[in-house]
Design a protein around this motif. Structure first.
Motif, PDB file in Angstrom:
ATOM      1  N   UNK A   1       6.854  -5.214  -2.688  1.00 13.12           N
ATOM      2  CA  UNK A   1       7.915  -4.210  -2.801  1.00 13.12           C
ATOM      3  C   UNK A   1       7.803  -3.141  -1.727  1.00 13.12           C
ATOM      4  N   UNK A   2       6.590  -2.940  -1.217  1.00 16.79           N
ATOM      5  CA  UNK A   2       6.318  -1.930  -0.201  1.00 16.79           C
ATOM      6  C   UNK A   2       5.537  -2.606   0.914  1.00 16.79           C
ATOM      7  N   UNK A   3       5.876  -2.274   2.135  1.00 16.68           N
ATOM      8  CA  UNK A   3       5.227  -2.894   3.285  1.00 16.68           C
ATOM      9  C   UNK A   3       4.134  -1.997   3.847  1.00 16.68           C
ATOM     10  N   UNK A   4       3.122  -2.612   4.401  1.00 19.63           N
ATOM     11  CA  UNK A   4       2.080  -1.869   5.118  1.00 19.63           C
ATOM     12  C   UNK A   4       2.521  -1.531   6.533  1.00 19.63           C
ATOM     13  N   UNK A   5       3.635  -2.089   6.958  1.00 17.18           N
ATOM     14  CA  UNK A   5       4.087  -1.867   8.315  1.00 17.18           C
ATOM     15  C   UNK A   5       3.435  -2.828   9.296  1.00 17.18           C
TER      16      UNK A   5
ATOM     17  N   UNK B   1      -7.119 -11.207   4.798  1.00 20.06           N
ATOM     18  CA  UNK B   1      -8.126 -10.166   5.009  1.00 20.06           C
ATOM     19  C   UNK B   1      -9.286 -10.724   5.821  1.00 20.06           C
ATOM     20  N   UNK B   2      -9.960  -9.916   6.589  1.00 24.28           N
ATOM     21  CA  UNK B   2      -9.764  -8.476   6.787  1.00 24.28           C
ATOM     22  C   UNK B   2      -8.575  -8.207   7.706  1.00 24.28           C
ATOM     23  N   UNK B   3      -7.977  -7.059   7.525  1.00 29.45           N
ATOM     24  CA  UNK B   3      -6.850  -6.668   8.356  1.00 29.45           C
ATOM     25  C   UNK B   3      -7.343  -6.361   9.766  1.00 29.45           C
ATOM     26  N   UNK B   4      -6.558  -6.727  10.753  1.00 30.27           N
ATOM     27  CA  UNK B   4      -6.933  -6.449  12.144  1.00 30.27           C
ATOM     28  C   UNK B   4      -6.817  -4.960  12.453  1.00 30.27           C
ATOM     29  N   UNK B   5      -5.850  -4.314  11.832  1.00 25.82           N
ATOM     30  CA  UNK B   5      -5.597  -2.887  12.031  1.00 25.82           C
ATOM     31  C   UNK B   5      -5.489  -2.236  10.656  1.00 25.82           C
ATOM     32  N   UNK B   6      -6.084  -1.059  10.510  1.00 32.11           N
ATOM     33  CA  UNK B   6      -6.011  -0.345   9.236  1.00 32.11           C
ATOM     34  C   UNK B   6      -4.892   0.694   9.317  1.00 32.11           C
ATOM     35  N   UNK B   7      -3.796   0.489   8.594  1.00 30.92           N
ATOM     36  CA  UNK B   7      -2.704   1.459   8.594  1.00 30.92           C
ATOM     37  C   UNK B   7      -3.156   2.795   7.989  1.00 30.92           C
ATOM     38  N   UNK B   8      -2.552   3.880   8.445  1.00 33.25           N
ATOM     39  CA  UNK B   8      -2.906   5.220   7.965  1.00 33.25           C
ATOM     40  C   UNK B   8      -2.779   5.341   6.448  1.00 33.25           C
ATOM     41  N   UNK B   9      -1.810   4.660   5.869  1.00 38.38           N
ATOM     42  CA  UNK B   9      -1.626   4.761   4.419  1.00 38.38           C
ATOM     43  C   UNK B   9      -2.851   4.232   3.680  1.00 38.38           C
ATOM     44  N   UNK B  10      -3.510   3.216   4.217  1.00 40.52           N
ATOM     45  CA  UNK B  10      -4.706   2.689   3.553  1.00 40.52           C
ATOM     46  C   UNK B  10      -5.883   3.653   3.669  1.00 40.52           C
TER      47      UNK B  10
ATOM     48  N   UNK C   1      -4.551  -6.210  -1.818  1.00 38.19           N
ATOM     49  CA  UNK C   1      -4.000  -6.708  -0.565  1.00 38.19           C
ATOM     50  C   UNK C   1      -4.152  -8.215  -0.405  1.00 38.19           C
ATOM     51  N   UNK C   2      -5.196  -8.779  -0.998  1.00 37.81           N
ATOM     52  CA  UNK C   2      -5.438 -10.215  -0.861  1.00 37.81           C
ATOM     53  C   UNK C   2      -4.297 -11.051  -1.430  1.00 37.81           C
ATOM     54  N   UNK C   3      -3.507 -10.469  -2.321  1.00 29.71           N
ATOM     55  CA  UNK C   3      -2.374 -11.187  -2.893  1.00 29.71           C
ATOM     56  C   UNK C   3      -1.269 -11.410  -1.859  1.00 29.71           C
TER      57      UNK C   3
ATOM     58  N   UNK D   1      -0.982   2.478  -8.142  1.00 23.75           N
ATOM     59  CA  UNK D   1       0.414   2.062  -8.323  1.00 23.75           C
ATOM     60  C   UNK D   1       1.015   1.604  -6.991  1.00 23.75           C
ATOM     61  N   UNK D   2       0.714   2.317  -5.918  1.00 24.11           N
ATOM     62  CA  UNK D   2       1.229   1.922  -4.602  1.00 24.11           C
ATOM     63  C   UNK D   2       0.614   0.601  -4.162  1.00 24.11           C
ATOM     64  N   UNK D   3      -0.669   0.409  -4.404  1.00 22.93           N
ATOM     65  CA  UNK D   3      -1.314  -0.858  -4.057  1.00 22.93           C
ATOM     66  C   UNK D   3      -0.698  -2.020  -4.830  1.00 22.93           C
TER      67      UNK D   3
END
Length: 140
Positions: free
Chosen positions: A106-110, A56-65, A50-52, A97-99
Motif C-alpha cells: 500500500x505504501x512504497x519505499x521509493x 533483502x538486504x536492501x542495496x540502499x536504505x531509504x530515509x524513512x527506514x 520488508x521480506x514480504x 503500522x507503516x511497515x
C-alpha cells in the motif's frame, strides 16, 4: 547493512533522550550494548515486514527506514529500562503500522519495483480469452 545507528538516534532526538532511555547503571553514560541490541532488534523487526515485498538486504536504505528503525530502537531500549513514555509507545505503533502497509504494497519505499516473485508468489497475466466452449461449438 543496519538501518540506523546510535548517531542517528542522537541526530533525531538528541543525546539527552538517548541517555534517559539507555543509562542502565545510572552513571550518566549511554549503555552502548543496550542501544546496539535495540538497533539490531529494530533491524530484525523491519526485515520481517520488508521480506514480504522486497529482496533483502536492501542495496540502499531509504530515509524513512532510518526514522522507523530509530523509533523502534528507542521503544525497545526504553522497554528494557521500564521507562516507556506514551509518546514513544505511539511512535512505535505508528512505525509498525507503516511497515505493515509497506508489506502489503500500500505504501512504497521509493525503491524500484521488486520482481513479481520477490516474495515467492507467482503472478501470471495474459490477453483476454479468445475461445470458450460456446464459440467452439459454433465452429463445428
Amino acid at each position: 547493512m543496519p538501518y540506523a545507528t546510535q548517531q542517528n538516534i542522537i541526530d533525531r532526538y538528541g543525546q539527552d533522550v538517548l541517555l534517559l532511555a539507555a543509562d542502565r547503571d545510572g552513571d550518566g553514560q549511554v549503555d552502548s550494548e543496550a542501544v546496539d541490541q535495540a538497533l539490531a532488534d529494530a533491524d530484525a523487526e523491519i526485515d520481517t515486514y520488508l521480506a514480504a515485498k522486497y529482496a533483502l538486504p536492501l542495496a540502499v536504505v531509504p530515509d524513512v527506514l532510518v526514522r522507523l528503525a530509530v523509533d523502534i530502537a528507542l521503544f525497545r531500549v526504553e522497554a528494557t529500562a521500564d521507562v516507556i513514555s506514551e509518546e514513544r509507545r505511539q511512535r512505535y505503533k505508528d512505525a509498525v503500522a507503516l511497515l505493515a502497509r509497506m508489506a502489503r504494497g500500500e505504501v512504497s519505499l521509493g525503491l524500484p519495483d521488486p520482481p513479481v516473485s520477490a516474495n515467492g508468489a507467482v503472478h501470471i497475466s495474459s490477453e483476454k480469452r479468445r475461445f470458450n466452449r460456446r464459440s467452439m461449438r459454433r465452429l463445428t
